[in-house]
Design a protein around this motif. Structure first.
Motif, PDB file in Angstrom:
ATOM      1  N   THR A 199      39.995 -67.261 -45.552  1.00 12.27           N
ATOM      2  CA  THR A 199      40.416 -68.505 -44.911  1.00 12.27           C
ATOM      3  C   THR A 199      41.405 -68.226 -43.785  1.00 12.27           C
ATOM      4  O   THR A 199      42.170 -67.255 -43.826  1.00 12.27           O
ATOM      5  CB  THR A 199      41.088 -69.472 -45.906  1.00 12.27           C
ATOM      6  OG1 THR A 199      42.252 -68.852 -46.453  1.00 12.27           O
ATOM      7  CG2 THR A 199      40.137 -69.873 -47.015  1.00 12.27           C
ATOM      8  N   THR A 201      44.234 -70.703 -41.685  1.00 15.10           N
ATOM      9  CA  THR A 201      44.851 -72.019 -41.754  1.00 15.10           C
ATOM     10  C   THR A 201      45.891 -72.170 -40.660  1.00 15.10           C
ATOM     11  O   THR A 201      46.673 -71.252 -40.388  1.00 15.10           O
ATOM     12  CB  THR A 201      45.527 -72.228 -43.124  1.00 15.10           C
ATOM     13  OG1 THR A 201      44.588 -71.968 -44.164  1.00 15.10           O
ATOM     14  CG2 THR A 201      46.044 -73.651 -43.269  1.00 15.10           C
ATOM     15  N   GLU A 293      41.673 -75.799 -41.629  1.00 13.75           N
ATOM     16  CA  GLU A 293      41.393 -74.591 -42.398  1.00 13.75           C
ATOM     17  C   GLU A 293      39.949 -74.174 -42.177  1.00 13.75           C
ATOM     18  O   GLU A 293      39.031 -74.980 -42.326  1.00 13.75           O
ATOM     19  CB  GLU A 293      41.633 -74.791 -43.887  1.00 13.75           C
ATOM     20  CG  GLU A 293      41.399 -73.495 -44.679  1.00 13.75           C
ATOM     21  CD  GLU A 293      41.679 -73.657 -46.161  1.00 13.75           C
ATOM     22  OE1 GLU A 293      42.818 -73.383 -46.565  1.00 13.75           O
ATOM     23  OE2 GLU A 293      40.768 -74.073 -46.891  1.00 13.75           O
ATOM     24  N   THR A 295      37.002 -71.677 -43.488  1.00 16.35           N
ATOM     25  CA  THR A 295      36.576 -70.876 -44.634  1.00 16.35           C
ATOM     26  C   THR A 295      35.286 -70.161 -44.279  1.00 16.35           C
ATOM     27  O   THR A 295      34.306 -70.799 -43.852  1.00 16.35           O
ATOM     28  CB  THR A 295      36.343 -71.748 -45.877  1.00 16.35           C
ATOM     29  OG1 THR A 295      37.531 -72.471 -46.187  1.00 16.35           O
ATOM     30  CG2 THR A 295      35.948 -70.888 -47.080  1.00 16.35           C
ATOM     31  N   HIS A 332      30.573 -70.486 -41.267  1.00 18.18           N
ATOM     32  CA  HIS A 332      31.915 -70.908 -41.669  1.00 18.18           C
ATOM     33  C   HIS A 332      31.987 -72.428 -41.656  1.00 18.18           C
ATOM     34  O   HIS A 332      31.127 -73.104 -41.073  1.00 18.18           O
ATOM     35  CB  HIS A 332      32.997 -70.299 -40.772  1.00 18.18           C
ATOM     36  CG  HIS A 332      32.954 -70.768 -39.344  1.00 18.18           C
ATOM     37  ND1 HIS A 332      32.187 -70.145 -38.384  1.00 18.18           N
ATOM     38  CD2 HIS A 332      33.578 -71.789 -38.698  1.00 18.18           C
ATOM     39  CE1 HIS A 332      32.338 -70.745 -37.227  1.00 18.18           C
ATOM     40  NE2 HIS A 332      33.184 -71.765 -37.385  1.00 18.18           N
ATOM     41  N   SER A 350      46.942 -76.308 -48.645  1.00 16.46           N
ATOM     42  CA  SER A 350      45.730 -75.675 -48.157  1.00 16.46           C
ATOM     43  C   SER A 350      44.536 -76.191 -48.932  1.00 16.46           C
ATOM     44  O   SER A 350      44.613 -76.526 -50.090  1.00 16.46           O
ATOM     45  CB  SER A 350      45.821 -74.154 -48.319  1.00 16.46           C
ATOM     46  OG  SER A 350      44.569 -73.549 -48.137  1.00 16.46           O
TER      47      SER A 350
END
Length: 351
Positions: A199, A201, A293, A295, A332, A350
């Motif tokens: 991740t 952020t 965020e 991922t 992603h 988060s």
């Protein structure tokens, strides 16, 4: 993703890639599929374009220099040469007065013993060239068999890096034009799993002074390299409070995985910014839109695409790769929520 960003600005892209199934071919105006040492194919490619850029640092230096003789290459071959070699890269960074982990060159097993004596353990043995996402690396701890570590990296020219007692890993994505215009995004906080970015952020949990230090490092590195385009500086955050600072880990001469959040979370994505920089156009605004965020979808994670598309605030990006494999980045997802609000998935910090 760079070709898509170029298309939105009315620019056409030609992709050169040795892999016949490159996902970039799906979204470009033309492509050349040939090896990096096919000089005739490279010449044909250069004749089709006004500027050449690259999106990973393992392009052979001879290839980059061949193209640079025919068409502007941005970023230049020097940036590629330095960042391809971990020893050159660390030496270059230290030469700017910027702190890195302690390091030593390792050319053979005896050299590894000398490096360990100088740096101490634990440490990480890395091949000088190639290798990413944990490939070409071996962690060495007190009591470990150094010969086994040397064998594990294929007995290649290497660098031994001392451990840094960091609290967090962060990065800063920045861009520079040929006329020295510079712009940087906010510092990004990164979490890795199995040596692969999991991740990213923003905003990161760093103080204002630390963020300014990261930006100043990026600006100094870009200027010293005469860099043109987007790049990333990966950093370790050490210390606390007034003693907090960042130590440079690596430079990536390209758009970067930890900058993918900018596609949906910034006024200008890193991909558009790169196109603007290499084309000599004005750099875009780097302001952040809410909390973000990113991922990574690794391997079979991509099978969750249907659920992600149904999730409020989620923006899915798939790479068009034909086969999902363990450890392979398939796409992603960027999740965005307002500043000051809790993440919609329940965590106060988060997703």
């Amino acid at each position: 993703m760079t070709a898509l960003a170029a298309a939105q600005l009315g620019l056409k892209s030609v992709i050169f890639c040795p892999e016949a199934a490159s996902p970039a071919f799906q979204v470009s105006d033309a492509h050349v599929c040939a090896t990096y040492d096919d000089w005739e194919a490279l010449a044909r490619f250069a004749a089709q374009v006004q500027v050449v850029t690259y999106e990973f640092e393992n392009v052979p230096l001879d290839t980059a220099e061949f193209l640079a003789q025919r068409v502007p290459l941005r970023p230049g071959a020097r940036a590629l040469a330095i960042t391809q070699d971990r020893l050159q890269e660390k030496t270059f960074i230290n030469g700017l007065g910027i702190e890195t982990a302690p390091f030593a060159a390792v050319d053979d097993l005896d050299g590894l013993h000398r490096a360990v004596a100088a740096i101490g353990l634990p440490a990480v043995l890395k091949t000088r060239r190639f290798g990413y996402d944990g490939k070409g690396q071996a962690t060495v701890r007190p009591g470990d068999d150094l010969a086994a570590a040397w064998e594990a990296i294929g007995r290649q020219s290497a660098i031994l890096e001392g451990f840094v007692p960091f609290d967090r890993e962060v990065s800063i994505i920045a861009a520079r034009r040929a006329d020295d215009a510079f712009a940087a995004y906010e510092v990004t906080q990164n979490v890795h799993r199995n040596h692969i970015l999991h991740t990213s952020t923003v905003p990161a949990e760093v103080g204002a002074a630390t963020a300014r230090q990261a930006r100043s490092f990026a600006c100094a590195i870009a200027g010293a390299l005469d860099y043109v385009g987007v790049f990333a500086v990966e950093l370790f955050v050490v210390g606390h409070g007034a003693d907090e600072r960042v130590i440079v880990n690596e430079i990536a001469p390209r758009v970067h995985n930890s900058g993918h959040w900018t596609q949906d979370g910034s006024v200008t994505s890193q991909f558009e910014q790169h196109v603007r920089a290499v084309a000599g156009w004005p750099l875009g605004e780097t302001g952040r839109i809410g909390q973000v965020e990113m991922t990574n979808l690794i391997g079979d994670d991509v099978a969750d695409w249907h659920e992600i598309l149904a999730e409020p605030g989620a923006h899915l990006h798939l790479y068009g790769k034909a086969e999902a494999r363990a450890g392979r980045k398939m796409g992603h997802v960027n999740r965005i929520w307002p500043d000051g609000a809790a993440c919609p998935r329940g965590s106060s910090k988060s997703c």
